[in-house]
Design a protein around this motif. Structure first.
Motif, PDB file in Angstrom:
ATOM      1  N   GLU A   1       0.825  -1.208   0.000  1.00 13.33           N
ATOM      2  CA  GLU A   1       0.000   0.000   0.000  1.00 13.33           C
ATOM      3  C   GLU A   1       0.861   1.260   0.000  1.00 13.33           C
ATOM      4  O   GLU A   1       0.522   2.242  -0.663  1.00 13.33           O
ATOM      5  CB  GLU A   1      -0.950  -0.006   1.188  1.00 13.33           C
ATOM      6  N   SER A   2       1.962   1.231   0.697  1.00  9.45           N
ATOM      7  CA  SER A   2       2.864   2.385   0.735  1.00  9.45           C
ATOM      8  C   SER A   2       3.502   2.631  -0.629  1.00  9.45           C
ATOM      9  O   SER A   2       3.543   3.766  -1.111  1.00  9.45           O
ATOM     10  CB  SER A   2       3.936   2.166   1.800  1.00  9.45           C
ATOM     11  N   ALA A   3       3.993   1.568  -1.238  1.00 11.75           N
ATOM     12  CA  ALA A   3       4.648   1.700  -2.545  1.00 11.75           C
ATOM     13  C   ALA A   3       3.674   2.213  -3.596  1.00 11.75           C
ATOM     14  O   ALA A   3       3.998   3.120  -4.377  1.00 11.75           O
ATOM     15  CB  ALA A   3       5.245   0.364  -2.972  1.00 11.75           C
ATOM     16  N   LEU A   4       2.476   1.661  -3.610  1.00  8.97           N
ATOM     17  CA  LEU A   4       1.510   2.078  -4.623  1.00  8.97           C
ATOM     18  C   LEU A   4       0.847   3.403  -4.267  1.00  8.97           C
ATOM     19  O   LEU A   4       0.471   4.168  -5.153  1.00  8.97           O
ATOM     20  CB  LEU A   4       0.479   0.971  -4.854  1.00  8.97           C
ATOM     21  N   GLY A   5       0.738   3.697  -2.990  1.00  4.35           N
ATOM     22  CA  GLY A   5       0.233   4.993  -2.564  1.00  4.35           C
ATOM     23  C   GLY A   5       1.149   6.119  -3.005  1.00  4.35           C
ATOM     24  O   GLY A   5       0.699   7.232  -3.276  1.00  4.35           O
ATOM     25  N   GLY A   6       2.445   5.807  -3.094  1.00  3.45           N
ATOM     26  CA  GLY A   6       3.430   6.799  -3.532  1.00  3.45           C
ATOM     27  C   GLY A   6       3.234   7.253  -4.964  1.00  3.45           C
ATOM     28  O   GLY A   6       3.725   8.307  -5.360  1.00  3.45           O
ATOM     29  N   ILE A   7       2.509   6.466  -5.747  1.00  2.00           N
ATOM     30  CA  ILE A   7       2.217   6.876  -7.126  1.00  2.00           C
ATOM     31  C   ILE A   7       0.716   7.146  -7.310  1.00  2.00           C
ATOM     32  O   ILE A   7       0.200   7.161  -8.422  1.00  2.00           O
ATOM     33  CB  ILE A   7       2.740   5.856  -8.169  1.00  2.00           C
ATOM     34  N   GLY A   8       0.031   7.328  -6.178  1.00  2.88           N
ATOM     35  CA  GLY A   8      -1.355   7.777  -6.230  1.00  2.88           C
ATOM     36  C   GLY A   8      -2.415   6.692  -6.293  1.00  2.88           C
ATOM     37  O   GLY A   8      -3.564   6.985  -6.616  1.00  2.88           O
ATOM     38  N   TYR A   9      -2.063   5.455  -5.988  1.00  3.27           N
ATOM     39  CA  TYR A   9      -3.040   4.364  -6.042  1.00  3.27           C
ATOM     40  C   TYR A   9      -3.403   3.890  -4.648  1.00  3.27           C
ATOM     41  O   TYR A   9      -2.553   3.822  -3.771  1.00  3.27           O
ATOM     42  CB  TYR A   9      -2.480   3.184  -6.846  1.00  3.27           C
ATOM     43  N   THR A  10      -4.677   3.550  -4.475  1.00  3.41           N
ATOM     44  CA  THR A  10      -5.150   2.975  -3.217  1.00  3.41           C
ATOM     45  C   THR A  10      -5.936   1.711  -3.540  1.00  3.41           C
ATOM     46  O   THR A  10      -6.475   1.553  -4.639  1.00  3.41           O
ATOM     47  CB  THR A  10      -6.054   3.951  -2.434  1.00  3.41           C
TER      48      THR A  10
END
Length: 58
Positions: A40-49
């Motif tokens: 979640e952190s890695a993908l949150g860093g590019i705007g995905y949840t």
């Protein structure tokens, strides 16, 4: 399986696995031995949840 470090590649791999093999992100993480927060952190860093209803990152 080693997950890609590149967040865009990770997004593709995770969404494909969620679509094809896992009913939830928790099931994927448990089976692969990966911390949910890490993904979640890695993908949150590019705007995905994670969307539980759709079982995918968007």
């Amino acid at each position: 399986m080693n997950l890609p470090n590149d967040p865009v590649m990770l997004l593709s791999v995770i969404n494909t696995k969620l679509r094809d093999a896992y009913a939830s992100l928790d099931a994927l993480c448990e089976d692969m031995g990966v911390a949910r927060g890490q993904i979640e952190s890695a993908l949150g860093g590019i705007g995905y949840t994670y969307d539980e209803q759709r079982n995918r990152f968007c």
